[in-house]
Design a protein around this motif. Structure first.
Motif, PDB file in Angstrom:
ATOM      1  N   ASP A   1       0.829  -1.210   0.000  1.00  0.00           N
ATOM      2  CA  ASP A   1       0.000   0.000   0.000  1.00  0.00           C
ATOM      3  C   ASP A   1       0.862   1.258   0.000  1.00  0.00           C
ATOM      4  OD1 ASP A   1      -2.285  -1.530   0.021  1.00  0.00           O
ATOM      5  OD2 ASP A   1      -2.463  -1.494   2.211  1.00  0.00           O
ATOM      6  N   LEU A   2       1.955   1.217   0.744  1.00  0.00           N
ATOM      7  CA  LEU A   2       2.867   2.351   0.785  1.00  0.00           C
ATOM      8  C   LEU A   2       3.489   2.590  -0.593  1.00  0.00           C
ATOM      9  CD1 LEU A   2       4.401   4.467   2.463  1.00  0.00           C
ATOM     10  CD2 LEU A   2       6.136   2.718   2.844  1.00  0.00           C
ATOM     11  N   ILE A   3       3.910   1.527  -1.238  1.00  0.00           N
ATOM     12  CA  ILE A   3       4.502   1.650  -2.571  1.00  0.00           C
ATOM     13  C   ILE A   3       3.475   2.178  -3.562  1.00  0.00           C
ATOM     14  CG2 ILE A   3       5.487   0.346  -4.489  1.00  0.00           C
ATOM     15  CD1 ILE A   3       6.799  -1.457  -2.378  1.00  0.00           C
ATOM     16  N   LYS A   4       2.259   1.662  -3.507  1.00  0.00           N
ATOM     17  CA  LYS A   4       1.210   2.126  -4.416  1.00  0.00           C
ATOM     18  C   LYS A   4       0.886   3.598  -4.185  1.00  0.00           C
ATOM     19  CE  LYS A   4      -1.049  -2.298  -5.185  1.00  0.00           C
ATOM     20  NZ  LYS A   4      -2.267  -3.093  -4.976  1.00  0.00           N
ATOM     21  N   SER A   5       0.834   4.010  -2.928  1.00  0.00           N
ATOM     22  CA  SER A   5       0.523   5.420  -2.651  1.00  0.00           C
ATOM     23  C   SER A   5       1.631   6.336  -3.158  1.00  0.00           C
ATOM     24  CB  SER A   5       0.284   5.637  -1.164  1.00  0.00           C
ATOM     25  OG  SER A   5       1.481   5.480  -0.445  1.00  0.00           O
ATOM     26  N   ARG A   6       2.885   5.920  -3.001  1.00  0.00           N
ATOM     27  CA  ARG A   6       3.992   6.740  -3.505  1.00  0.00           C
ATOM     28  C   ARG A   6       4.017   6.754  -5.030  1.00  0.00           C
ATOM     29  NH1 ARG A   6       8.935   5.713   0.770  1.00  0.00           N
ATOM     30  NH2 ARG A   6       7.861   6.679   2.518  1.00  0.00           N
TER      31      ARG A   6
END
Length: 91
Positions: A3-8
């Protein structure tokens, strides 16, 4: 973590799309295409007249590549570390 990677990735994509819509509009792209075509036509007509293997071709090419790569920068998705990943996970 995903989720962190997708948000970035989404944040970076939105930032890049905002920039691209301002800079690369239709008329600018058409002008670039015509200028690039004219440059390639000139190059194709004149390369036949140039002498082979002059001593300054390799240093000139190295200088052009260095200047081209030096102007840009690598895009990264690195931000400040999230606090969640800085905490110790000792149990």
């Amino acid at each position: 973590m995903t989720d962190l990677i997708k948000s970035r990735l989404n944040k970076n994509f939105k930032k890049q799309m905002h920039y691209l819509t301002l800079v690369f509009n239709d008329f600018f792209i058409l002008a670039l295409i015509f200028l690039f075509g004219a440059l390639m036509f000139w190059y194709a007509q004149n390369i036949k007249k140039w002498p082979n293997n002059l001593w300054f071709y390799k240093p000139l090419l190295a200088l052009i590549w260095t200047a081209t790569l030096g102007i840009g920068h690598f895009a990264t998705l690195f931000d400040r570390a999230d606090e969640h990943f800085l905490f110790n996970q000792d149990n």
